[in-house]
Design a protein around this motif. Structure first.
Motif, PDB file in Angstrom:
ATOM      1  N   CYS A  78       0.941  -1.080   0.059  1.00 36.39           N
ATOM      2  CA  CYS A  78      -0.196   0.136   0.045  1.00 36.39           C
ATOM      3  C   CYS A  78       0.650   0.874   0.287  1.00 36.39           C
ATOM      4  O   CYS A  78       0.743   2.169  -0.577  1.00 36.39           O
ATOM      5  CB  CYS A  78      -1.003  -0.151   1.464  1.00 36.39           C
ATOM      6  N   LEU A  79       2.007   0.970   1.045  1.00 36.19           N
ATOM      7  CA  LEU A  79       2.708   2.221   0.060  1.00 36.19           C
ATOM      8  C   LEU A  79       2.809   2.413  -1.021  1.00 36.19           C
ATOM      9  O   LEU A  79       3.124   3.593  -1.200  1.00 36.19           O
ATOM     10  CB  LEU A  79       4.250   2.231   1.544  1.00 36.19           C
ATOM     11  N   VAL A  80       3.854   1.715  -2.148  1.00 33.14           N
ATOM     12  CA  VAL A  80       3.683   1.629  -3.066  1.00 33.14           C
ATOM     13  C   VAL A  80       2.789   1.827  -3.719  1.00 33.14           C
ATOM     14  O   VAL A  80       2.532   3.427  -4.759  1.00 33.14           O
ATOM     15  CB  VAL A  80       4.540   0.006  -3.989  1.00 33.14           C
ATOM     16  N   GLY A  81       1.957   1.864  -3.536  1.00 33.97           N
ATOM     17  CA  GLY A  81       0.618   2.585  -3.912  1.00 33.97           C
ATOM     18  C   GLY A  81       0.383   3.665  -3.502  1.00 33.97           C
ATOM     19  O   GLY A  81      -0.344   4.753  -4.425  1.00 33.97           O
ATOM     20  N   LEU A  82       0.149   4.205  -2.438  1.00 37.90           N
ATOM     21  CA  LEU A  82       0.679   5.524  -2.529  1.00 37.90           C
ATOM     22  C   LEU A  82       1.689   6.377  -2.921  1.00 37.90           C
ATOM     23  O   LEU A  82       2.025   7.647  -3.636  1.00 37.90           O
ATOM     24  CB  LEU A  82       1.375   5.794  -0.395  1.00 37.90           C
ATOM     25  N   GLY A  83       2.605   5.786  -3.058  1.00 34.66           N
ATOM     26  CA  GLY A  83       3.767   6.617  -4.263  1.00 34.66           C
ATOM     27  C   GLY A  83       3.142   6.550  -5.957  1.00 34.66           C
ATOM     28  O   GLY A  83       3.202   7.477  -6.042  1.00 34.66           O
ATOM     29  N   LYS A  84       2.825   5.295  -5.918  1.00 39.52           N
ATOM     30  CA  LYS A  84       1.900   5.578  -7.163  1.00 39.52           C
ATOM     31  C   LYS A  84       1.181   6.572  -7.341  1.00 39.52           C
ATOM     32  O   LYS A  84       0.680   7.491  -8.772  1.00 39.52           O
ATOM     33  CB  LYS A  84       1.294   3.765  -7.817  1.00 39.52           C
ATOM     34  N   PRO A 116       8.942  13.320  -5.385  1.00 37.76           N
ATOM     35  CA  PRO A 116       9.916  13.341  -4.511  1.00 37.76           C
ATOM     36  C   PRO A 116       8.682  12.892  -3.288  1.00 37.76           C
ATOM     37  O   PRO A 116       9.428  11.516  -2.389  1.00 37.76           O
ATOM     38  CB  PRO A 116       9.965  14.869  -3.669  1.00 37.76           C
ATOM     39  N   GLY A 117       7.734  12.496  -3.460  1.00 40.34           N
ATOM     40  CA  GLY A 117       7.055  12.408  -2.230  1.00 40.34           C
ATOM     41  C   GLY A 117       6.759  10.745  -2.625  1.00 40.34           C
ATOM     42  O   GLY A 117       6.499   9.736  -1.816  1.00 40.34           O
ATOM     43  N   ALA A 118       6.744  10.327  -3.831  1.00 40.06           N
ATOM     44  CA  ALA A 118       6.826   8.897  -4.482  1.00 40.06           C
ATOM     45  C   ALA A 118       7.626   8.081  -4.306  1.00 40.06           C
ATOM     46  O   ALA A 118       7.963   7.035  -3.573  1.00 40.06           O
ATOM     47  CB  ALA A 118       6.647   9.298  -6.236  1.00 40.06           C
ATOM     48  N   LYS A 119       9.000   8.741  -4.575  1.00 36.22           N
ATOM     49  CA  LYS A 119      10.131   7.867  -4.255  1.00 36.22           C
ATOM     50  C   LYS A 119      10.661   7.703  -2.271  1.00 36.22           C
ATOM     51  O   LYS A 119      10.810   7.176  -2.007  1.00 36.22           O
ATOM     52  CB  LYS A 119      11.650   9.311  -4.165  1.00 36.22           C
ATOM     53  N   SER A 120       9.819   8.786  -1.747  1.00 37.15           N
ATOM     54  CA  SER A 120      10.184   8.583  -0.030  1.00 37.15           C
ATOM     55  C   SER A 120       9.440   7.838   0.511  1.00 37.15           C
ATOM     56  O   SER A 120       9.151   6.815   0.928  1.00 37.15           O
ATOM     57  CB  SER A 120       9.411  10.133   0.903  1.00 37.15           C
ATOM     58  N   TYR A 121       8.362   7.163  -0.675  1.00 36.31           N
ATOM     59  CA  TYR A 121       6.651   6.227  -0.361  1.00 36.31           C
ATOM     60  C   TYR A 121       7.685   4.796  -0.846  1.00 36.31           C
ATOM     61  O   TYR A 121       7.598   4.123  -0.185  1.00 36.31           O
ATOM     62  CB  TYR A 121       5.404   6.428  -1.300  1.00 36.31           C
ATOM     63  N   MET A 155       7.117 -11.831  -1.532  1.00 35.74           N
ATOM     64  CA  MET A 155       6.078 -10.158  -1.025  1.00 35.74           C
ATOM     65  C   MET A 155       7.817  -9.440  -1.419  1.00 35.74           C
ATOM     66  O   MET A 155       7.071  -8.845  -1.775  1.00 35.74           O
ATOM     67  CB  MET A 155       5.976  -9.660   0.325  1.00 35.74           C
ATOM     68  N   GLN A 156       8.393  -9.382  -1.207  1.00 39.36           N
ATOM     69  CA  GLN A 156      10.119  -8.504  -1.566  1.00 39.36           C
ATOM     70  C   GLN A 156       9.685  -8.595  -3.230  1.00 39.36           C
ATOM     71  O   GLN A 156       9.904  -7.111  -3.891  1.00 39.36           O
ATOM     72  CB  GLN A 156      11.352  -8.174  -1.028  1.00 39.36           C
ATOM     73  N   ALA A 157       9.837  -9.157  -4.134  1.00 39.68           N
ATOM     74  CA  ALA A 157       9.943  -9.677  -5.715  1.00 39.68           C
ATOM     75  C   ALA A 157       8.621  -8.593  -6.170  1.00 39.68           C
ATOM     76  O   ALA A 157       8.845  -7.484  -6.977  1.00 39.68           O
ATOM     77  CB  ALA A 157      10.131 -10.764  -5.860  1.00 39.68           C
ATOM     78  N   LEU A 158       7.708  -9.215  -4.871  1.00 34.18           N
ATOM     79  CA  LEU A 158       6.479  -8.423  -5.398  1.00 34.18           C
ATOM     80  C   LEU A 158       6.715  -7.140  -6.022  1.00 34.18           C
ATOM     81  O   LEU A 158       5.482  -6.001  -6.600  1.00 34.18           O
ATOM     82  CB  LEU A 158       5.177  -8.896  -4.680  1.00 34.18           C
ATOM     83  N   THR A 159       7.055  -6.107  -4.209  1.00 34.09           N
ATOM     84  CA  THR A 159       6.860  -4.925  -4.041  1.00 34.09           C
ATOM     85  C   THR A 159       7.795  -4.503  -5.262  1.00 34.09           C
ATOM     86  O   THR A 159       7.209  -3.343  -6.118  1.00 34.09           O
ATOM     87  CB  THR A 159       7.677  -5.007  -2.931  1.00 34.09           C
ATOM     88  N   TYR A 160       9.520  -4.885  -5.286  1.00 36.64           N
ATOM     89  CA  TYR A 160       9.435  -4.285  -6.607  1.00 36.64           C
ATOM     90  C   TYR A 160       9.296  -3.795  -7.733  1.00 36.64           C
ATOM     91  O   TYR A 160       9.637  -3.101  -8.993  1.00 36.64           O
ATOM     92  CB  TYR A 160      11.293  -4.698  -6.918  1.00 36.64           C
ATOM     93  N   THR A 161       8.513  -5.379  -8.347  1.00 37.31           N
ATOM     94  CA  THR A 161       8.205  -5.119  -9.595  1.00 37.31           C
ATOM     95  C   THR A 161       6.977  -4.175  -9.370  1.00 37.31           C
ATOM     96  O   THR A 161       6.053  -3.114 -10.229  1.00 37.31           O
ATOM     97  CB  THR A 161       6.816  -6.272  -9.363  1.00 37.31           C
ATOM     98  N   LYS A 162       6.234  -3.914  -8.237  1.00 37.63           N
ATOM     99  CA  LYS A 162       5.147  -2.782  -8.352  1.00 37.63           C
ATOM    100  C   LYS A 162       5.048  -1.771  -8.636  1.00 37.63           C
ATOM    101  O   LYS A 162       5.052  -0.572  -8.957  1.00 37.63           O
ATOM    102  CB  LYS A 162       3.497  -3.407  -7.102  1.00 37.63           C
ATOM    103  N   ILE A 163       6.545  -1.151  -8.140  1.00 40.67           N
ATOM    104  CA  ILE A 163       7.009   0.491  -7.969  1.00 40.67           C
ATOM    105  C   ILE A 163       7.769   0.119  -9.418  1.00 40.67           C
ATOM    106  O   ILE A 163       7.256   0.903 -10.294  1.00 40.67           O
ATOM    107  CB  ILE A 163       8.748  -0.028  -7.029  1.00 40.67           C
ATOM    108  N   ALA A 164       8.210  -1.041 -10.289  1.00 45.64           N
ATOM    109  CA  ALA A 164       8.718  -0.121 -12.092  1.00 45.64           C
ATOM    110  C   ALA A 164       7.213  -0.414 -12.733  1.00 45.64           C
ATOM    111  O   ALA A 164       7.372   0.496 -13.547  1.00 45.64           O
ATOM    112  CB  ALA A 164       9.401  -1.985 -11.693  1.00 45.64           C
ATOM    113  N   GLU A 165       6.194  -0.962 -12.394  1.00 44.15           N
ATOM    114  CA  GLU A 165       5.095  -1.386 -12.491  1.00 44.15           C
ATOM    115  C   GLU A 165       4.521   0.859 -12.891  1.00 44.15           C
ATOM    116  O   GLU A 165       3.629   1.674 -13.827  1.00 44.15           O
ATOM    117  CB  GLU A 165       4.403  -2.094 -12.386  1.00 44.15           C
ATOM    118  N   ALA A 166       5.221   0.818 -11.271  1.00 47.99           N
ATOM    119  CA  ALA A 166       3.929   2.442 -10.985  1.00 47.99           C
ATOM    120  C   ALA A 166       4.885   3.585 -11.956  1.00 47.99           C
ATOM    121  O   ALA A 166       4.439   4.614 -12.361  1.00 47.99           O
ATOM    122  CB  ALA A 166       4.394   3.225  -9.829  1.00 47.99           C
ATOM    123  N   LEU A 167       6.704   3.137 -11.937  1.00 46.33           N
ATOM    124  CA  LEU A 167       7.257   4.113 -12.892  1.00 46.33           C
ATOM    125  C   LEU A 167       7.233   3.920 -14.788  1.00 46.33           C
ATOM    126  O   LEU A 167       7.340   5.295 -14.895  1.00 46.33           O
ATOM    127  CB  LEU A 167       8.661   4.200 -12.484  1.00 46.33           C
TER     128      LEU A 167
END
Length: 556
Positions: free
Chosen positions: A95-101, A110-115, A137-149
């Protein structure tokens, strides 16, 4: 059944329910997915994963249909889910990744990077020894960050690629990771590696049609329609209820003018979707493919069930305009603006409203709306032509010329032959009104550009205007004659449509041959052509009564 087995069975069923809800999102059945995610959240209020995918469902509904889904509404709903999820499951990073998105959508990098940093800080490390977060779950987190980017307009491919390398290093068995990895490669214009990733995803999860859909879209991007069709059909072969594949097939067939196949696939898409959102999506596709009459049919079906969405009024207005129903278009457009909030108004709304107003004879109001377009999008070139045309209708030739000149002067606008032609007409009308030779010369120069660059534009009409201008400016040397003759060769292809122009041309040539060349027979031949086009032309009838006797052979 043992207690352990009961617990494991319960976990399995919940996982299956989550997977089903995610599949609904991927099938673009956003309403059904929303309902299921809410059920999962009610059953497991402390599970952050459910909140994450529920929020993501809202964002994907917007990205799937940016024309009718409000970004603000989707972002606000998604943010509420992500915020609640991060509060209810503080150990879960998704959900932190979601808030970054969300921050990226709002332009807060800057806010996205922080999340994203806070999400990664949830991983086990020397400074976070109590974390039990799994590698998966760590891998999924990296994946969702990449997707957001890459999916929010940011397109930070470099960072996304780094995140995907980390994800694969942690988990080589998750098909979804390879799907996103393929998307990142595609954003990097690396189709070969994108294909490899999609095929890896397919091998890890043969029962999923998502990789086939992506491969199809990749080939659409390469304009290889047959390859794309093949992959879409393979996706349907894996899951005959996978709605997006039918939608994509419908779009391809529509572009290929295979309307029956297009309609069959669109119909199947709607049958599977079974909700108003799907019909709205279909309307967007019909509008994109310029099937405005078909869109009106579906819009009428929608309003019979639900007329609450103001986007329907916008769609009606656009479609009525494109099908020439200007009286209905203005009613629908005015209703849209009465009900619309500021965040829902698009640049195209003011553009269409201006065109609709102009077609309804309200050119002053049309210009006000066109100028709002410029205020929202100064780079919009087409609206300059719209403003010029509206001023021309009002006979404000000075302003009309100014806006055509403005468009032509801006190299990024790439002015069309129509712009030059219309500017020439404005100069001509202005010159005729003011009797200003300088303006008429500007008109001739403008039409000369068209006759030289594209002689057949508007059926060669620029030759006609040059002939009129030159015959006005040069009343002695008859230099207009070749321009009248050239235009006649274009105009006589449809003598009924161009009858008025041809009457003028024949009249000029008749006078030329009678008074200048002293050839009454040829002159009478041209006057006879006028009568052939306009039997009640009183002026020519009187001329023939007077001059026909000058050519004995015409009296036989």
């Amino acid at each position: 059944m043992s207690l352990v087995l009961i617990v494991l069975t319960g976990i399995s069923l919940k996982a299956q329910s989550l997977d089903k809800a995610i599949r609904l999102t991927r099938s673009e059945l956003f309403d059904k997915a929303e309902e299921m995610f809410n059920q999962l959240i009610a059953a497991e209020p402390a599970n952050g994963v459910n909140y994450f995918y529920a929020g993501d469902n809202y964002l994907r509904s917007y990205l799937a249909d940016t024309a009718t889904v409000s970004m603000k509404e989707a972002v606000d709903k998604a943010q509420a889910k992500f915020q609640k999820g991060s509060e209810m499951d503080i150990a879960n990073p998704l959900c932190l990744v979601g808030l970054g998105k969300i921050a990226i959508f709002k332009g807060d990098m800057p806010g996205a990077k922080s999340y994203f940093e806070k999400a990664i800080a949830k991983f086990p490390s020397k400074t976070n020894k109590t974390s039990t977060l799994s590698k998966e779950m760590q891998a999924l987190t990296y994946t969702k960050i990449a997707e957001a980017l890459i999916c929010t307009g940011l397109k930070d491919v470099t960072t996304a690629m780094s995140d995907m390398e980390k994800a694969v290093a942690l988990d080589t068995k998750n098909a979804d990771i390879y799907l996103i990895y393929g998307d990142v490669y595609l954003e990097n214009n690396d189709g070969s590696n994108a294909i490899s990733m999609y095929k890896m995803a397919q091998s890890l999860n043969p029962a999923s049609p998502s990789a086939k859909l992506r491969l199809g879209k990749l080939w659409v991007r390469a304009k290889n329609w047959q390859e794309a069709i093949g992959y879409y059909k393979e996706a349907i072969g894996i899951d005959s209820t996978f709605a997006p594949a039918y939608l994509e097939l419908g779009v391809i067939y529509m572009r290929a003018n295979q309307n029956e196949k297009a309609k069959a696939n669109f119909k199947k898409y709607l049958e599977l979707s079974g909700n108003l959102n799907a019909k709205r999506r279909y309307v967007s596709v019909l509008i994109d493919t310029k099937d405005y009459a078909g869109a009106i049919v579906i819009l009428n079906e929608i309003v019979m069930v639900d007329s609450s969405s103001n986007d329907i009024n916008r769609a009606f207005a656009y479609c009525y305009f494109e099908t020439g129903k200007y009286d209905k278009a203005i009613v629908a457009m005015e209703k849209f603006f009465r009900l619309a909030t500021v965040d829902k108004i698009l640049v195209s709304d003011y553009s269409y409203y201006g065109k609709i107003l102009s077609k309804n004879g309200k050119d002053s109001l049309a210009i006000l709306n066109f100028k709002k377009v410029i205020g929202m999008d100064p780079s919009n070139c087409d609206v300059l032509s719209d403003i010029a045309a509206a001023y021309n209708k009002m006979k404000n030739y000075t302003e009309a010329a100014k806006y055509y000149e403005m468009k032509i002067a801006r190299t990024e606008c790439k002015a069309s032959f129509a712009d030059y032609y219309n500017l020439g007409r404005v100069y001509y009308s202005f010159g005729q009104t003011t009797k200003d030779r300088t303006i008429l010369l500007k008109a001739d120069t403008t039409f000369a550009y068209v006759t030289k660059s594209k002689p057949d534009f508007q059926g060669g009409k620029s030759f006609f205007y040059r002939a009129l201008i030159i015959s006005t400016l040069d009343t002695v040397n008859n230099t207009a004659k070749p321009y009248f003759e050239t235009y006649i060769n274009y105009a006589k292809v449809d003598s009924v449509k161009n009858a008025k122009d041809l009457v003028i041309c024949y009249g000029y040539l008749a006078a030329y041959y009678y008074f200048t060349v002293k050839d009454p027979c040829t002159a009478i031949g041209y006057w006879d052509r006028i009568i052939g086009l306009d039997p009640k032309n009183e002026n020519t009838i009187e001329i023939l009564k007077t001059y026909r006797s000058k050519c004995p052979e015409k009296n036989k």
